[in-house]
Design a protein around this motif. Sequence first.
Motif, PDB file in Angstrom:
ATOM      1  N   VAL A  66     -24.330  39.338  64.599  1.00  0.00           N
ATOM      2  CA  VAL A  66     -24.303  38.410  63.465  1.00  0.00           C
ATOM      3  C   VAL A  66     -23.523  37.170  63.872  1.00  0.00           C
ATOM      4  O   VAL A  66     -22.392  37.274  64.378  1.00  0.00           O
ATOM      5  CB  VAL A  66     -23.630  39.043  62.225  1.00  0.00           C
ATOM      6  N   LEU A  67     -24.106  35.998  63.645  1.00  0.00           N
ATOM      7  CA  LEU A  67     -23.456  34.720  63.931  1.00  0.00           C
ATOM      8  C   LEU A  67     -23.217  33.966  62.638  1.00  0.00           C
ATOM      9  O   LEU A  67     -24.101  33.907  61.781  1.00  0.00           O
ATOM     10  CB  LEU A  67     -24.330  33.881  64.866  1.00  0.00           C
ATOM     11  N   LEU A  68     -22.035  33.368  62.492  1.00  0.00           N
ATOM     12  CA  LEU A  68     -21.685  32.563  61.314  1.00  0.00           C
ATOM     13  C   LEU A  68     -21.664  31.090  61.712  1.00  0.00           C
ATOM     14  O   LEU A  68     -20.651  30.578  62.197  1.00  0.00           O
ATOM     15  CB  LEU A  68     -20.308  32.979  60.773  1.00  0.00           C
ATOM     16  N   PRO A  69     -22.757  30.348  61.526  1.00  0.00           N
ATOM     17  CA  PRO A  69     -22.801  28.965  62.002  1.00  0.00           C
ATOM     18  C   PRO A  69     -21.811  28.041  61.300  1.00  0.00           C
ATOM     19  O   PRO A  69     -21.343  27.071  61.909  1.00  0.00           O
ATOM     20  CB  PRO A  69     -24.250  28.543  61.729  1.00  0.00           C
ATOM     21  N   GLU A  70     -21.486  28.322  60.047  1.00  0.00           N
ATOM     22  CA  GLU A  70     -20.623  27.405  59.300  1.00  0.00           C
ATOM     23  C   GLU A  70     -19.145  27.723  59.444  1.00  0.00           C
ATOM     24  O   GLU A  70     -18.308  26.994  58.905  1.00  0.00           O
ATOM     25  CB  GLU A  70     -21.042  27.407  57.827  1.00  0.00           C
TER      26      GLU A  70
ATOM     27  N   THR B 115     -29.771  29.671  68.632  1.00  0.00           N
ATOM     28  CA  THR B 115     -29.115  28.552  69.295  1.00  0.00           C
ATOM     29  C   THR B 115     -28.479  27.656  68.235  1.00  0.00           C
ATOM     30  O   THR B 115     -29.130  27.313  67.243  1.00  0.00           O
ATOM     31  CB  THR B 115     -30.107  27.735  70.136  1.00  0.00           C
ATOM     32  N   VAL B 116     -27.219  27.294  68.467  1.00  0.00           N
ATOM     33  CA  VAL B 116     -26.498  26.407  67.550  1.00  0.00           C
ATOM     34  C   VAL B 116     -25.861  25.289  68.368  1.00  0.00           C
ATOM     35  O   VAL B 116     -25.613  25.436  69.566  1.00  0.00           O
ATOM     36  CB  VAL B 116     -25.416  27.157  66.747  1.00  0.00           C
ATOM     37  N   ASN B 117     -25.587  24.165  67.715  1.00  0.00           N
ATOM     38  CA  ASN B 117     -24.925  23.069  68.418  1.00  0.00           C
ATOM     39  C   ASN B 117     -23.924  22.374  67.521  1.00  0.00           C
ATOM     40  O   ASN B 117     -23.968  22.475  66.282  1.00  0.00           O
ATOM     41  CB  ASN B 117     -25.947  22.078  68.986  1.00  0.00           C
ATOM     42  N   LEU B 118     -23.024  21.654  68.178  1.00  0.00           N
ATOM     43  CA  LEU B 118     -22.057  20.794  67.497  1.00  0.00           C
ATOM     44  C   LEU B 118     -22.064  19.465  68.226  1.00  0.00           C
ATOM     45  O   LEU B 118     -21.853  19.418  69.449  1.00  0.00           O
ATOM     46  CB  LEU B 118     -20.666  21.409  67.539  1.00  0.00           C
TER      47      LEU B 118
ATOM     48  N   TRP C 141     -21.377  24.348  62.493  1.00  0.00           N
ATOM     49  CA  TRP C 141     -22.325  24.060  63.554  1.00  0.00           C
ATOM     50  C   TRP C 141     -23.739  24.028  62.971  1.00  0.00           C
ATOM     51  O   TRP C 141     -24.002  24.581  61.909  1.00  0.00           O
ATOM     52  CB  TRP C 141     -22.252  25.115  64.651  1.00  0.00           C
ATOM     53  N   THR C 142     -24.644  23.367  63.678  1.00  0.00           N
ATOM     54  CA  THR C 142     -26.032  23.253  63.249  1.00  0.00           C
ATOM     55  C   THR C 142     -26.883  24.317  63.940  1.00  0.00           C
ATOM     56  O   THR C 142     -26.792  24.492  65.163  1.00  0.00           O
ATOM     57  CB  THR C 142     -26.586  21.860  63.598  1.00  0.00           C
ATOM     58  N   VAL C 143     -27.690  25.002  63.165  1.00  0.00           N
ATOM     59  CA  VAL C 143     -28.619  25.971  63.747  1.00  0.00           C
ATOM     60  C   VAL C 143     -29.830  25.214  64.280  1.00  0.00           C
ATOM     61  O   VAL C 143     -30.595  24.622  63.519  1.00  0.00           O
ATOM     62  CB  VAL C 143     -29.054  27.017  62.705  1.00  0.00           C
ATOM     63  N   GLU C 144     -30.002  25.217  65.609  1.00  0.00           N
ATOM     64  CA  GLU C 144     -31.170  24.572  66.219  1.00  0.00           C
ATOM     65  C   GLU C 144     -32.415  25.420  66.016  1.00  0.00           C
ATOM     66  O   GLU C 144     -33.516  24.892  65.829  1.00  0.00           O
ATOM     67  CB  GLU C 144     -30.945  24.371  67.720  1.00  0.00           C
ATOM     68  N   GLY C 145     -32.234  26.724  66.096  1.00  0.00           N
ATOM     69  CA  GLY C 145     -33.378  27.593  65.922  1.00  0.00           C
ATOM     70  C   GLY C 145     -33.037  29.031  66.242  1.00  0.00           C
ATOM     71  O   GLY C 145     -31.998  29.328  66.837  1.00  0.00           O
ATOM     72  N   TYR C 146     -33.893  29.929  65.797  1.00  0.00           N
ATOM     73  CA  TYR C 146     -33.752  31.344  66.111  1.00  0.00           C
ATOM     74  C   TYR C 146     -35.145  31.950  66.152  1.00  0.00           C
ATOM     75  O   TYR C 146     -36.106  31.384  65.606  1.00  0.00           O
ATOM     76  CB  TYR C 146     -32.866  32.067  65.089  1.00  0.00           C
ATOM     77  N   GLY C 147     -35.252  33.084  66.829  1.00  0.00           N
ATOM     78  CA  GLY C 147     -36.566  33.688  66.940  1.00  0.00           C
ATOM     79  C   GLY C 147     -36.544  34.911  67.824  1.00  0.00           C
ATOM     80  O   GLY C 147     -35.484  35.470  68.121  1.00  0.00           O
ATOM     81  N   THR C 148     -37.723  35.304  68.268  1.00  0.00           N
ATOM     82  CA  THR C 148     -37.844  36.512  69.072  1.00  0.00           C
ATOM     83  C   THR C 148     -38.860  36.309  70.188  1.00  0.00           C
ATOM     84  O   THR C 148     -39.724  35.429  70.123  1.00  0.00           O
ATOM     85  CB  THR C 148     -38.301  37.719  68.227  1.00  0.00           C
ATOM     86  N   THR C 149     -38.727  37.127  71.211  1.00  0.00           N
ATOM     87  CA  THR C 149     -39.733  37.330  72.238  1.00  0.00           C
ATOM     88  C   THR C 149     -40.019  38.830  72.240  1.00  0.00           C
ATOM     89  O   THR C 149     -39.359  39.590  71.511  1.00  0.00           O
ATOM     90  CB  THR C 149     -39.237  36.882  73.617  1.00  0.00           C
TER      91      THR C 149
END
Length: 329
Positions: free
Chosen positions: A26-30, A126-129, A111-119
């Motif tokens: 679990v990731l907490l971006p904020e 992926t998140v960025n600041l 932080w901003t969530v750039e995207g998430y997904g699956t393979t």
Amino acid sequence: MTPRAYEGDYQGEKAVWLQAGGYEAVLLPEIGANLIALRDLAHGAQLLREPGAGEMTAFREKPFVHGIPVLFPPNRFENGKFPWNKATYSFPVNEEATGNHLHGFLYDQAWTVEGYGTTPQESYVTVNLRVDEAHPVYRHWPHRFTMRLRYALSADGLAQQVFIRNEGEAPMPCLFAFHTTINAPFASGSTARDCRVKLTIGERWALNERMLPTGIKQPLTAEEQALQGEGVYPFFAAMDNHYTARPQNGRNRMELTDTRVGRTLVYDVGTSYKQWMIWNNFATEGFFCPEPQVSLVNAPHVDLPAEEIGLFSLAQGEIWEESARLYMK
């Protein structure tokens, strides 16, 4: 387990959940892009310290001792000052007992969530600041830069990648660490006495009364030598200690073994981290923090070769990145 990645809730906070390979994260971006949870669902193990019921307010106020907080710049700086490139940066003195600045500015930023997904094999986020003149961090750290974190979960555990790019004209110091908080024990039904920890430490730095390195290295105790070798009980003494990193067999890592269940948590951090900080909450059983750190604590104030203490900069457009992995074996 079919990989899944989705937005959800974690104790009232916006979260990105990952599931794959028998693990859950679990990731907490904020709240500083803190990877607040890593669970081995297949074996009922909780690998990182999570806030308990009723502890979220305390966690938000002091998000250093749960999950994997980002420290930038890391650890302590004398009098909240940072001499760099003929200038002096001023940070708030937020550790009154020592008169130092502690742990930097990113651990509680959104932080901003750039995207998430699956393979077919993994789930990822992926998140960025991005910091520029309009960002509140800029007044203390006058550089334009982007930091990016990518976490991916699979049957091989949790892969972590950190990326920093200097987007300003002036050289930017690259000082970074994670305040990773490991449960000991991590397995249900075990005790801390069942645990043995190994770490690729080298020498211990002598610290003064303000918890700042003096530049002198000290001999290791018998327990610290066991920490280098066959492993030792993680709470053998109160530890707020700083060490050089000395990779073994090409890897820079921590291994925590539960002797009762015969399983080991490996935290392989990469060789860009030249230092380790180890804190075990005054030898209180339950969790400890093996903190991989690029540079020596208070590095800009220490009169030693920059290469020895991990003090380096990024020129305009330059990138630093490193990978790490947490997994069970």
